[in-house]
Design an enzyme around this catalytic site. Structure first.
Site, PDB file in Angstrom:
ATOM      1  N   ASP A 103       0.858  -1.181   0.000  1.00 39.96           N
ATOM      2  CA  ASP A 103       0.000   0.000   0.000  1.00 39.96           C
ATOM      3  C   ASP A 103       0.900   1.238   0.000  1.00 39.96           C
ATOM      4  OD1 ASP A 103      -2.309   1.611   0.435  1.00 39.96           O
ATOM      5  OD2 ASP A 103      -3.198  -0.044   1.567  1.00 39.96           O
ATOM      6  N   ASP A 204      -3.152   4.583  -2.454  1.00 40.37           N
ATOM      7  CA  ASP A 204      -4.202   5.143  -1.604  1.00 40.37           C
ATOM      8  C   ASP A 204      -4.725   6.468  -2.172  1.00 40.37           C
ATOM      9  OD1 ASP A 204      -5.496   4.911   1.086  1.00 40.37           O
ATOM     10  OD2 ASP A 204      -4.515   6.836   1.419  1.00 40.37           O
ATOM     11  N   GLU A 255      -6.790   3.498  -5.765  1.00 41.55           N
ATOM     12  CA  GLU A 255      -8.045   3.732  -5.051  1.00 41.55           C
ATOM     13  C   GLU A 255      -8.589   5.085  -5.493  1.00 41.55           C
ATOM     14  OE1 GLU A 255      -9.916   4.043  -0.566  1.00 41.55           O
ATOM     15  OE2 GLU A 255      -8.029   5.022  -1.022  1.00 41.55           O
ATOM     16  N   HIS A 328     -11.038  -2.737   4.453  1.00 40.27           N
ATOM     17  CA  HIS A 328     -10.918  -2.253   5.830  1.00 40.27           C
ATOM     18  C   HIS A 328     -11.688  -0.961   6.080  1.00 40.27           C
ATOM     19  CE1 HIS A 328      -8.201  -0.034   3.374  1.00 40.27           C
ATOM     20  NE2 HIS A 328      -7.997   0.832   4.346  1.00 40.27           N
ATOM     21  N   ASP A 329     -12.309  -0.401   5.057  1.00 37.29           N
ATOM     22  CA  ASP A 329     -13.094   0.824   5.222  1.00 37.29           C
ATOM     23  C   ASP A 329     -14.596   0.566   5.113  1.00 37.29           C
ATOM     24  OD1 ASP A 329     -10.744   2.378   5.309  1.00 37.29           O
ATOM     25  OD2 ASP A 329     -10.723   2.613   3.125  1.00 37.29           O
TER      26      ASP A 329
HETATM   27  C1  GLC Z   1      -8.054   5.353   2.056  1.00 39.29           C
HETATM   28  C2  GLC Z   1      -7.817   4.220   3.010  1.00 39.29           C
HETATM   29  C3  GLC Z   1      -8.383   4.609   4.343  1.00 39.29           C
HETATM   30  C4  GLC Z   1      -7.650   5.839   4.827  1.00 39.29           C
HETATM   31  C5  GLC Z   1      -7.702   6.956   3.798  1.00 39.29           C
HETATM   32  C6  GLC Z   1      -6.708   8.027   4.107  1.00 39.29           C
HETATM   33  O1  GLC Z   1      -9.384   5.600   1.809  1.00 39.29           O
HETATM   34  O2  GLC Z   1      -8.362   3.044   2.509  1.00 39.29           O
HETATM   35  O3  GLC Z   1      -8.310   3.582   5.285  1.00 39.29           O
HETATM   36  O4  GLC Z   1      -8.217   6.292   6.023  1.00 39.29           O
HETATM   37  O5  GLC Z   1      -7.399   6.505   2.511  1.00 39.29           O
HETATM   38  O6  GLC Z   1      -5.412   7.565   3.902  1.00 39.29           O
END
Ligand code: GLC
Length: 560
Positions: A103, A204, A255, A328-329
């Site tokens: 990541d 990310d 993402e 995880h979100d």
């Molecule tokens: C992404 C991650 C999340 C994090 C955010 C800020 O959405 O998946 O867990 O809080 O980015 O880094």
């Protein structure tokens, strides 16, 4: 099985497993997971049959956002172990034919990072311009942009009187990608891990890196239109891709927050000029009221199907998407769209089948493969997530939402729902740790755990295993065109995947009542072979185009 480095498109028939290390497996008694714990479970993952692991951040971090706030990109967080442990994990995974995807969090750094510490309070610091600073306007924050975790997105640096931007927590300062030195640093970081032999990267919130440079106030929204898929984002990604990803042949998944299909076609362009594939989240907003996450609403089934149709048809031949329900979100999908009380196993399998038979690369989030559920926390003290605790404070203490209403919302929407410790067995702490877990284990671990799943040939686990195998065996799953067969049906999601030689039909009942559907006659279902279903008494043959589906039933049919 060894890794074939020459196979550049391996990820098109692969399934990737996401590990959230803090909650996966603790090799000792510290109460939170570590890298040694992951190594001890590689054989379990090998049995499941996955091709790669996406490891969420294990770098040095104050852990305000559980590792998404990085203070040193070149070091392992001691909570997770050492660099030697990491190297051992990489080698042990490779030995088993499992790749590792790291990541990379470079929209922002932790405010504890040495760059930020040097920049803070010093306009002359060589690192000041690594971040985004603005003067106040009329004594207030420079814009009304909102942080994704609640509140204004700017924080005052008292010593210099300027504000810095943080789209997430105030301990996560946004990097200034306009500065070429920042981009050089990013290339250095990624190359370091690629040199170690890491196979790919998950980037990310990567579509937020380019901000509109006049930083306007947002009169109609929260500011996201001024930095989402921003003006130079494609240029930046091409630059990094050329300098690093293409050199190393890394697989990449970006993402993409609140993105569009048009941008994603470009991000994941088949010419490989930017990324291999994209995550988008539109299908996971069907239970938001008016786009608002912090509400409880039943999911909009017709909208869900229409979103899948939009992305499946729109990316076909142009780009590539990640297929997923959980991470995880996100709360656990079986608690969200399935029925985790009466039809847990059936609905977990049906939900899995309905995305795994689409085009793209499926991602399985730890515990999804055994049908783990939301934990049903009832006490605010049980929550740990910075987003959840911020939102509780904002909504209850400032906006007047009642405590019970907010507890209901958190029980459905909090990110901690998916972060509960992995349920390995029915022993103390679900076999996750010998110490007190950092986040409470879901009470149902006695019944729902990996050990039990491995002993039951009808478990959710073996269903996932079969889905992973099918993707490798049946070409139409990777290649076929997508058509929604019943876009208007209120309960059943049925789609077709088609190439010149194969037709695959996936039929899924999303509700707890029996449904009868009429599928188009051209399908010749009498010639279909049942590849997989989730009821034990399946007939291998479908006699007609009228199909009756039991609660949460799924059928995968192949016509050749
Ligand atoms: C992404 C991650 C999340 C994090 C955010 C800020 O959405 O998946 O867990 O809080 O980015 O880094």
């Amino acid at each position: 099985m060894t890794i074939n480095k020459k196979d550049k498109l391996w990820w098109k028939t692969a399934t990737i497993y996401q590990i959230y290390p803090k909650s996966f497996c603790d090799s000792g008694a510290q109460g939170s997971g570590d890298i040694k714990g992951i190594i001890s479970k590689l054989d379990y993952l090998k049995t499941l049959g996955i091709d790669a692991i996406w490891l969420t951040p294990v770098y040095e971090s104050p852990m305000i956002d559980n590792g998404y706030d990085i203070s040193d990109y070149y070091a392992i967080n001691p909570e997770f172990g050492t660099m030697a442990d990491f190297d051992e994990l990489l080698a042990a995974a490779h030995q088993r034919g499992i790749r590792i995807v790291m990541d990379i969090v470079v929209n922002h750094t932790s405010t504890a990072h040495a760059w930020f510490q040097s920049a803070l309070g010093d306009k002359n610091s060589p690192y000041r311009d690594y971040y985004i600073w603005k003067d106040p306007i009329y004594g207030q924050a420079p814009t009304n942009w909102q942080s994704k975790f609640g509140g204004n997105a700017w924080e005052l640096d008292e010593a210099t009187g300027q504000y810095y931007l943080h789209l997430f927590a105030k301990e996560q300062a946004d990097l200034n990608w306009e500065n070429p030195k920042v981009r050089e640093e990013v290339k250095g970081i990624i190359s370091y891990w690629a040199d170690k032999g890491v196979d790919g990267f998950r980037l990310d919130v990567i579509n937020l890196i380019s901000k509109q440079q006049d930083f306007p106030n947002d009169e109609i929204g929260d500011g996201r239109r001024f930095y989402t898929d921003g003006p130079r984002v494609h240029e930046y990604l091409q630059e990094i891709s050329e300098a690093v990803f293409q050199q190393y042949g890394s697989v990449t998944v970006g993402e993409m927050s609140s993105t569009t299909l048009e941008h994603c076609q470009q991000y994941s362009n088949v010419d490989n000029s930017e990324l291999s594939m994209v995550f988008n989240f539109h299908h996971l907003k069907v239970d938001y009221t008016n786009g608002e996450k912090w509400t409880n609403a039943p999911f909009d089934f017709l909208q869900l199907k229409s979103i899948f149709n939009h992305w499946q048809t729109g990316l076909n031949g142009k780009g590539w998407g990640a297929l997923f329900w959980c991470n995880h979100d996100q709360p656990r999908i079986v608690s969200r769209l399935g029925d985790d009380k009466n039809y847990r196993v059936e609905s977990a399998k049906m939900l899995a089948a309905s995305v795994h038979m689409m085009q793209g690369t499926p991602y399985i989030y730890q515990g999804e493969e055994i049908g783990m559920t939301n934990p049903g926390y009832t006490d605010i003290e049980q929550y740990r997530d910075v987003e959840s605790t911020n939102m509780y404070q904002l909504m209850v203490e400032e906006q007047g939402v009642s405590h019970p209403d907010m507890m209901d919302i958190l029980a459905q929407k909090s990110r901690d729902n998916s972060r509960t410790p992995m349920q390995w067995n029915s022993a103390m702490n679900a076999g996750f740790s010998e110490g007190k877990p950092w986040l409470d284990v879901a009470k149902n671990y006695v019944d729902i755990n990996a050990e039990k799943a491995l002993q039951d040939k009808d478990s959710v686990f073996y269903f996932y295993k079969r889905l992973i195998e099918l993707r490798k065996e049946v070409a139409v799953i990777t290649q076929g065109d997508y058509t929604d067969l019943l876009p208007e049906h209120e309960r059943v999601f049925a789609y077709q995947r088609k190439t010149e030689t194969q037709t695959l039909v996936s039929i899924n009942n999303y509700y707890g009542e029996t449904s009868e559907v009429e599928l188009p006659n051209e399908l010749e279902l009498d010639k279909a072979q049942l590849l997989l279903g989730n009821y034990p008494d399946e007939q291998s043959h479908i006699p007609s185009n009228t199909v009756t589906l039991r609660p949460y039933e799924t059928k995968i049919l192949l016509i050749e």
